[in-house]
Structure formats: structure tokens, C-alpha cells
Design an enzyme around this catalytic site. Sequence first.
Site, PDB file in Angstrom:
ATOM      1  N   ARG A   1      -7.670  18.961  23.805  1.00 30.31           N
ATOM      2  CA  ARG A   1      -6.146  18.882  24.506  1.00 30.31           C
ATOM      3  C   ARG A   1      -5.639  17.593  24.418  1.00 30.31           C
ATOM      4  O   ARG A   1      -6.353  16.670  25.140  1.00 30.31           O
ATOM      5  CB  ARG A   1      -6.083  19.604  25.822  1.00 30.31           C
ATOM      6  CG  ARG A   1      -4.709  19.810  26.376  1.00 30.31           C
ATOM      7  CD  ARG A   1      -4.674  20.323  27.630  1.00 30.31           C
ATOM      8  NE  ARG A   1      -3.008  20.494  27.938  1.00 30.31           N
ATOM      9  CZ  ARG A   1      -2.695  21.509  28.689  1.00 30.31           C
ATOM     10  NH1 ARG A   1      -3.388  22.844  28.897  1.00 30.31           N
ATOM     11  NH2 ARG A   1      -1.530  21.746  28.696  1.00 30.31           N
TER      12      ARG A   1
ATOM     13  N   THR B   1      -8.769   2.188   7.621  1.00 29.77           N
ATOM     14  CA  THR B   1      -7.943   0.854   8.218  1.00 29.77           C
ATOM     15  C   THR B   1      -6.591   1.072   8.283  1.00 29.77           C
ATOM     16  O   THR B   1      -5.734   0.141   8.698  1.00 29.77           O
ATOM     17  CB  THR B   1      -8.012  -0.147   6.967  1.00 29.77           C
ATOM     18  OG1 THR B   1      -7.730   0.368   5.666  1.00 29.77           O
ATOM     19  CG2 THR B   1      -9.591  -0.692   6.675  1.00 29.77           C
TER      20      THR B   1
ATOM     21  N   ALA C   1      -5.092  10.373  21.912  1.00 28.51           N
ATOM     22  CA  ALA C   1      -4.817  10.542  23.258  1.00 28.51           C
ATOM     23  C   ALA C   1      -5.286  12.094  23.811  1.00 28.51           C
ATOM     24  O   ALA C   1      -4.566  12.808  24.334  1.00 28.51           O
ATOM     25  CB  ALA C   1      -3.390  10.295  23.518  1.00 28.51           C
TER      26      ALA C   1
ATOM     27  N   ASP D   1       0.790  -1.256   0.050  1.00 26.14           N
ATOM     28  CA  ASP D   1       0.028   0.221   0.097  1.00 26.14           C
ATOM     29  C   ASP D   1       0.765   1.178   0.113  1.00 26.14           C
ATOM     30  O   ASP D   1       0.510   2.372  -0.627  1.00 26.14           O
ATOM     31  CB  ASP D   1      -0.842   0.011   1.193  1.00 26.14           C
ATOM     32  CG  ASP D   1      -2.119  -0.835   1.055  1.00 26.14           C
ATOM     33  OD1 ASP D   1      -2.573  -1.080  -0.016  1.00 26.14           O
ATOM     34  OD2 ASP D   1      -2.720  -1.461   2.153  1.00 26.14           O
ATOM     35  N   GLY D   2       1.875   1.249   0.712  1.00 25.59           N
ATOM     36  CA  GLY D   2       2.918   2.286   0.876  1.00 25.59           C
ATOM     37  C   GLY D   2       3.322   2.748  -0.550  1.00 25.59           C
ATOM     38  O   GLY D   2       3.492   3.978  -0.680  1.00 25.59           O
TER      39      GLY D   2
ATOM     40  N   ASN E   1      -5.080   8.676   2.651  1.00 30.49           N
ATOM     41  CA  ASN E   1      -5.355   7.726   3.789  1.00 30.49           C
ATOM     42  C   ASN E   1      -5.853   8.810   4.872  1.00 30.49           C
ATOM     43  O   ASN E   1      -6.880   8.658   5.247  1.00 30.49           O
ATOM     44  CB  ASN E   1      -3.943   7.355   4.447  1.00 30.49           C
ATOM     45  CG  ASN E   1      -3.879   5.886   3.859  1.00 30.49           C
ATOM     46  OD1 ASN E   1      -4.696   5.173   3.138  1.00 30.49           O
ATOM     47  ND2 ASN E   1      -2.634   5.093   4.306  1.00 30.49           N
TER      48      ASN E   1
HETATM   49  P1  NAP Z   1       4.548   3.115   6.307  1.00 32.47           P
HETATM   50  O1  NAP Z   1       5.496   2.338   7.063  1.00 32.47           O
HETATM   51  O2  NAP Z   1       4.699   2.934   4.798  1.00 32.47           O
HETATM   52  O3  NAP Z   1       3.212   2.098   6.424  1.00 32.47           O
HETATM   53  C1  NAP Z   1       2.601   1.618   7.651  1.00 32.47           C
HETATM   54  C2  NAP Z   1       1.726   0.412   7.584  1.00 32.47           C
HETATM   55  O4  NAP Z   1       0.345   0.885   7.221  1.00 32.47           O
HETATM   56  C3  NAP Z   1       2.159  -0.826   6.319  1.00 32.47           C
HETATM   57  O5  NAP Z   1       2.042  -1.943   6.809  1.00 32.47           O
HETATM   58  C4  NAP Z   1       0.988  -0.211   5.213  1.00 32.47           C
HETATM   59  O6  NAP Z   1       0.930  -1.310   4.424  1.00 32.47           O
HETATM   60  C5  NAP Z   1      -0.136   0.042   6.172  1.00 32.47           C
HETATM   61  N1  NAP Z   1      -1.120   1.150   5.305  1.00 32.47           N
HETATM   62  C6  NAP Z   1      -0.827   2.117   4.524  1.00 32.47           C
HETATM   63  N2  NAP Z   1      -2.026   2.285   3.967  1.00 32.47           N
HETATM   64  C7  NAP Z   1      -3.113   1.543   4.676  1.00 32.47           C
HETATM   65  C8  NAP Z   1      -4.452   1.523   4.471  1.00 32.47           C
HETATM   66  N3  NAP Z   1      -4.970   2.211   4.023  1.00 32.47           N
HETATM   67  N4  NAP Z   1      -5.140   0.274   5.203  1.00 32.47           N
HETATM   68  C9  NAP Z   1      -4.498  -0.558   5.852  1.00 32.47           C
HETATM   69  N5  NAP Z   1      -3.306  -0.270   6.200  1.00 32.47           N
HETATM   70  C10 NAP Z   1      -2.401   0.751   5.488  1.00 32.47           C
HETATM   71  O7  NAP Z   1       4.310   4.213   7.179  1.00 32.47           O
HETATM   72  P2  NAP Z   1       4.276   5.631   6.611  1.00 32.47           P
HETATM   73  O8  NAP Z   1       5.064   5.868   5.162  1.00 32.47           O
HETATM   74  O9  NAP Z   1       4.823   6.451   7.748  1.00 32.47           O
HETATM   75  O10 NAP Z   1       2.935   6.166   6.464  1.00 32.47           O
HETATM   76  C11 NAP Z   1       2.023   5.363   5.151  1.00 32.47           C
HETATM   77  C12 NAP Z   1       0.819   5.271   5.923  1.00 32.47           C
HETATM   78  O11 NAP Z   1       0.892   4.340   7.190  1.00 32.47           O
HETATM   79  C13 NAP Z   1      -0.101   6.404   6.672  1.00 32.47           C
HETATM   80  O12 NAP Z   1      -0.964   7.152   5.950  1.00 32.47           O
HETATM   81  C14 NAP Z   1      -0.606   5.842   8.040  1.00 32.47           C
HETATM   82  O13 NAP Z   1      -1.853   5.798   7.682  1.00 32.47           O
HETATM   83  C15 NAP Z   1       0.009   4.483   7.988  1.00 32.47           C
HETATM   84  N6  NAP Z   1       0.559   4.549   9.372  1.00 32.47           N
HETATM   85  C16 NAP Z   1       0.038   3.933  10.540  1.00 32.47           C
HETATM   86  C17 NAP Z   1       0.509   3.942  11.808  1.00 32.47           C
HETATM   87  C18 NAP Z   1      -0.234   3.439  12.720  1.00 32.47           C
HETATM   88  O14 NAP Z   1      -1.173   2.630  12.580  1.00 32.47           O
HETATM   89  N7  NAP Z   1       0.083   3.623  14.085  1.00 32.47           N
HETATM   90  C19 NAP Z   1       1.600   4.464  11.996  1.00 32.47           C
HETATM   91  C20 NAP Z   1       2.370   5.252  10.954  1.00 32.47           C
HETATM   92  C21 NAP Z   1       1.667   5.197   9.651  1.00 32.47           C
HETATM   93  P3  NAP Z   1       2.011  -1.968   3.265  1.00 32.47           P
HETATM   94  O15 NAP Z   1       2.804  -2.637   3.996  1.00 32.47           O
HETATM   95  O16 NAP Z   1       1.210  -2.747   2.280  1.00 32.47           O
HETATM   96  O17 NAP Z   1       2.609  -0.906   2.500  1.00 32.47           O
END
Ligand code: NAP
Length: 268
Positions: A148, A161, A185, A46-47, A122
Site C-alpha cells: 500500500r 540510474t 512511498a 537520453d530522452g 528504462n
Molecule cells: P525526461 O524529462 O525526458 O527525463 C528526465 C531525466 O531523466 C532527463 O534528465 C533524462 O536525461 C534522464 N534520464 C533518462 N533516462 C535515464 C537513464 N537511463 N539514466 C539516467 N538518467 C536518465 O522525462 P520523461 O520523458 O517523463 O521520462 C523519461 C525517463 O526519465 C523515464 O524513463 C524516467 O526514468 C526518467 N524520469 C525520472 C524521474 C525522477 O527521477 N523523479 C521523473 C520522471 C522521469 P536527458 O536529459 O539526457 O534526456
Amino acid sequence: MKITIAHNTNEETLRVVAHLKKLLQQKDDVVFDAKYPDVVITVGGDGTLINAFHRYETQISSIRFIGIHTGHLGFYTDWRSDDVDKMVDALFLRQPESTNYPLLEVELETEAGEKRHFLALNESAVKRVSHTLEANVYIEGKLFENFRGDGLCVSTPTGSTAYNKSLGGAVIHPRLKALQMAEIASINNRVFRTLSSPIVIAPDQWITIVPDANHLVMTVDGQHIDVYNAKKITYRISQKVIQFDRFGHTRFWSRVQSAFIGDKNDTI
Ligand code: NAP
């Protein structure tokens, strides 16, 4: 058909990309065009698709995406790498049919009156660099709550998701053109009181956050942007959509089940 392939550099991905290129080169009407493509095929996760979306976001209305996953089944990448031959056949046999997903438009206005616009697939989150974030949250221009806490996250249905889900937000079917705001939080005491649950707003509504901080960090699909002297940040459903080729699209709830629960094949 002008096609480009965007991919990560995993070993399995590179194998799939080589095979995909060979198949596409055998087609008479394929031109590889990374500048103005009609179709962007992503190979990876997805990334990888999110990166390709941002690379082509200024041309988004004229591009269709196809996502092939080389790891686990993704939310934007639902073609298996073993099905590449089938995917290429489908691309050329049928009239292109596409499905649309909503996008999030973010408008950042500074104290000086400058406006910047961002498009998210996203979500977009707002946080402070240090200390807690204090902000007023408005819905359709009416004060809703004084927040806050660590921050706030506004997501699209397909983004529901991702980070949103980790924040306790609901998973929303992408046919619903709605935005969700989830708290990160929040502090709830006698002084500060928030709803403390995620909210989902209608397509014609908008959320405005008025932060009380000189320096903020805003994220757009995980990318950090330093923001100074923000007056307000407004979130609404964009007029633009992302288009995916429809064939082979895995049912949304099957993707959710596969990603978070595990495949179960029983039907009623
Ligand atoms: P990243 O390491 O590229 O992505 C983090 C994980 O989120 C990867 O496993 C990715 O899947 C998955 N992901 C991305 N879009 C998704 C979707 N629509 N539904 C379900 N899973 C999804 O992180 P990044 O480059 O910093 O940010 C990319 C996205 O990751 C952000 O938009 C954010 O939504 C998500 N993210 C989530 C968290 C968290 O849940 N705490 C933290 C940071 C970022 P793939 O392995 O298939 O790429």
C-alpha cells in the site's frame, strides 16, 4: 548501410545534425532510410534515444543505436558532439560490433482477459490516479507482500540510474540481466507491511502485481497509459535486447561517476 538520424531541436543539436549529415553524404554506401534503418544515430539526450527506441521497437532486433549527446554525458548517449568525425570514421572502418542491454517486457491483463504487451528501456511504474495503491506482489507466482503506497516501479539495469535511482534503488551494471522493483512511498504500519527496500530478481524470474483498483496509471519510460480493470501486470526480462555499436562506449561506472559524483581521474 541504411541510416537515420533522430534528434531534438536544440540549437547545438541542429548544428551537429547538419555536420553529421554532410559527413554521411560523403560515404558511398549510405542510404538515409527512416523507415527500415540498420543504424539509428540519435543526437540530443537520453530522452531523445528513448523516443527513438520506441519509434523503432518493432524492428529492434535488426537495428543498432549510436547516441551522441549535445548536453551532459548520457547513459545511452556517450559520444560527445565534438567527436562526430571520429564516430563516422569508426562506423565505416570496422566490422560492426555491438553491445546488448536488457529490456523489460510488461504484460497487462484485464479482467476481461485481454492482454497488452509493452517494452521498456528504462522502467515501468504503476500508480493510482487518486488515493493510495493497494496491490499484491507475487514473485514467480507466489505471494510476496501486500503493498500500500503511491506505487511500484520495475526497472532494467540501464534504467536503474533513472527513476529507480530517485526512488532509492540500486544502480545495476547492464551486463547483469536482472530486474529491480522499487517501492514508491510505501505505507508501513500494523496492517500493511512491505519489505521496504528495493529487490533485484534473477533473469528467469518474474514479478506480478495484482492491483485492487479500477483505474490505474501505468508509465512506460515516462509515457502515461490509463489502465482500467487490470487483473494483473507481469514484468519479466524480454527476449529482445537493444543493441548499441560498441566502439567509443564509455565505461558504465565512469558514466555513473560523471553523472552523479563528478569526474575523478585517480587509479590504483
Ligand atoms: P525526461 O524529462 O525526458 O527525463 C528526465 C531525466 O531523466 C532527463 O534528465 C533524462 O536525461 C534522464 N534520464 C533518462 N533516462 C535515464 C537513464 N537511463 N539514466 C539516467 N538518467 C536518465 O522525462 P520523461 O520523458 O517523463 O521520462 C523519461 C525517463 O526519465 C523515464 O524513463 C524516467 O526514468 C526518467 N524520469 C525520472 C524521474 C525522477 O527521477 N523523479 C521523473 C520522471 C522521469 P536527458 O536529459 O539526457 O534526456
